[in-house]
Design an enzyme around this catalytic site. Structure first.
Site, PDB file in Angstrom:
ATOM      1  N   GLU A  97      42.006  21.197  24.229  1.00 14.31           N
ATOM      2  CA  GLU A  97      40.627  21.516  24.633  1.00 14.31           C
ATOM      3  C   GLU A  97      40.053  22.607  23.747  1.00 14.31           C
ATOM      4  OE1 GLU A  97      40.148  21.803  28.991  1.00 14.31           O
ATOM      5  OE2 GLU A  97      38.739  23.437  28.612  1.00 14.31           O
ATOM      6  N   ASP A  99      36.634  25.069  23.710  1.00 19.19           N
ATOM      7  CA  ASP A  99      35.576  25.447  24.653  1.00 19.19           C
ATOM      8  C   ASP A  99      34.572  26.462  24.147  1.00 19.19           C
ATOM      9  OD1 ASP A  99      36.761  24.195  27.057  1.00 19.19           O
ATOM     10  OD2 ASP A  99      38.330  25.692  26.780  1.00 19.19           O
ATOM     11  N   GLU A 101      32.028  28.598  26.511  1.00 15.63           N
ATOM     12  CA  GLU A 101      31.670  28.847  27.903  1.00 15.63           C
ATOM     13  C   GLU A 101      30.739  30.058  27.965  1.00 15.63           C
ATOM     14  OE1 GLU A 101      35.940  27.180  29.522  1.00 15.63           O
ATOM     15  OE2 GLU A 101      35.737  29.180  28.674  1.00 15.63           O
TER      16      GLU A 101
END
Ligand SMILES: *[C@@H]1O[C@H](CO)[C@@H](O)[C@H](O)[C@H]1NC(C)=O
Length: 281
Positions: A97, A99, A101
């Site tokens: 993953e 990311d 955010e």
């Protein structure tokens, strides 16, 4: 120079591609609005629900970018995310993953957290303060992922590099990744204890730029094609094997000024890349 030309060249198309071409809503359908002939999508969060979308196919390399404008109010406790994941349904397993955010706040400084999971090893959060107001305008957030490196960009500025260090035993994202975007309640997750002020709801995050510049994953056999340097796959080309001196300088500057919380400062002993790659990983 060449990088800028390429980016501009694809940007024009990228911004007018409609959401439906490459994405679909995965949850919170009633909290998604599409405007401007489907080229801009608003994800809304209120007490009832947040919302999320996902790419129609998976990828095995690419330069994944989107433009985001964050809710222009106190959105403490709300998280807006744009990421690539091998585990879109949250089933678990040895997932990969990458990311972005955005951790909601009541005005500046605005926090962007990045994280990298490879073969389920995560805990690699790095937090930056953004040097602009991400709630007043769209800005581009992008991730290059090829066989050599993962680079996180904010507009044209590289802020983080995660190198392929498999030769010294660090796992590297290698599975089929789908692209996701979402807005959700992060009160119990990364808000630092801040509660959502529901009197401010709904919270709206806007997304533009639904063109995808990536190599579609088709089968394990074809996966290698997505990693191979080829003039067709420009993000695998020489310019993207590593950062050039100007980009390295931009990276260092951004990190010196805006990185304020780094897993490598706290947990270097459990992440091997922190020891060899202190400034960039
Ligand atoms: C990472 O680099 C190794 C060579 O060191 C290569 O064999 C492997 O394919 C790369 N991984 C990915 C996912 O590109």
């Amino acid at each position: 120079m060449v990088v800028a030309v390429i980016t501009c060249g694809s940007k024009a198309d990228h911004n007018v591609v409609s959401f439906d071409k490459n994405y679909h809503v995965t949850w919170g359908n009633s909290h998604v609005t599409s405007v401007n002939q489907g080229t801009e999508v608003h994800l809304r969060m209120d007490k009832a629900s947040g919302a999320g979308f996902e790419s129609n196919v998976g990828y095995a390399s690419g330069f994944f970018q989107i433009k985001i404008k964050l809710p222009n109010k106190d959105f403490s406790g709300v998280v807006v995310a744009f990421y690539l994941t091998s585990d879109p349904d949250g089933k678990g397993g040895n997932h990969d993953e990458l990311d972005f955010e955005f951790l909601g706040s009541n005005g500046p400084p605005f926090t962007l957290q990045t994280n990298v999971f490879a073969n389920d090893e995560g805990g690699r959060e790095q937090r930056f303060h953004l040097w602009f107001d991400p709630t007043s305008d769209f800005h581009t957030y992008g991730i290059v992922w090829n066989q050599h490196q993962v680079v996180f960009y904010v507009d044209k500025t590289p802020i983080r590099v995660f190198k392929n260090n498999t030769k010294i035993g660090v796992s590297y994202p290698s599975q089929q990744l789908v692209i996701q975007g979402s807005i959700w309640n992060g009160e119990t997750w990364a808000s630092g204890g801040r509660k959502i002020d529901w009197s401010q709801a709904p919270f709206v995050a806007s997304f533009v730029g639904f063109g995808v510049t990536g190599c579609q994953f088709q089968s394990s056999a074809s996966k290698d094609q997505c990693y191979i340097s080829s003039p067709k796959l420009w993000w695998n080309g020489d310019k993207y094997l590593g950062l050039d001196p100007a980009q390295r300088k931009a990276l260092q500057d951004a990190r010196t000024k805006y990185l304020y919380d780094d897993y490598c400062s706290k947990h270097a002993h459990i992440h091997q890349e922190c020891q060899i790659n202190k400034n960039t990983s």
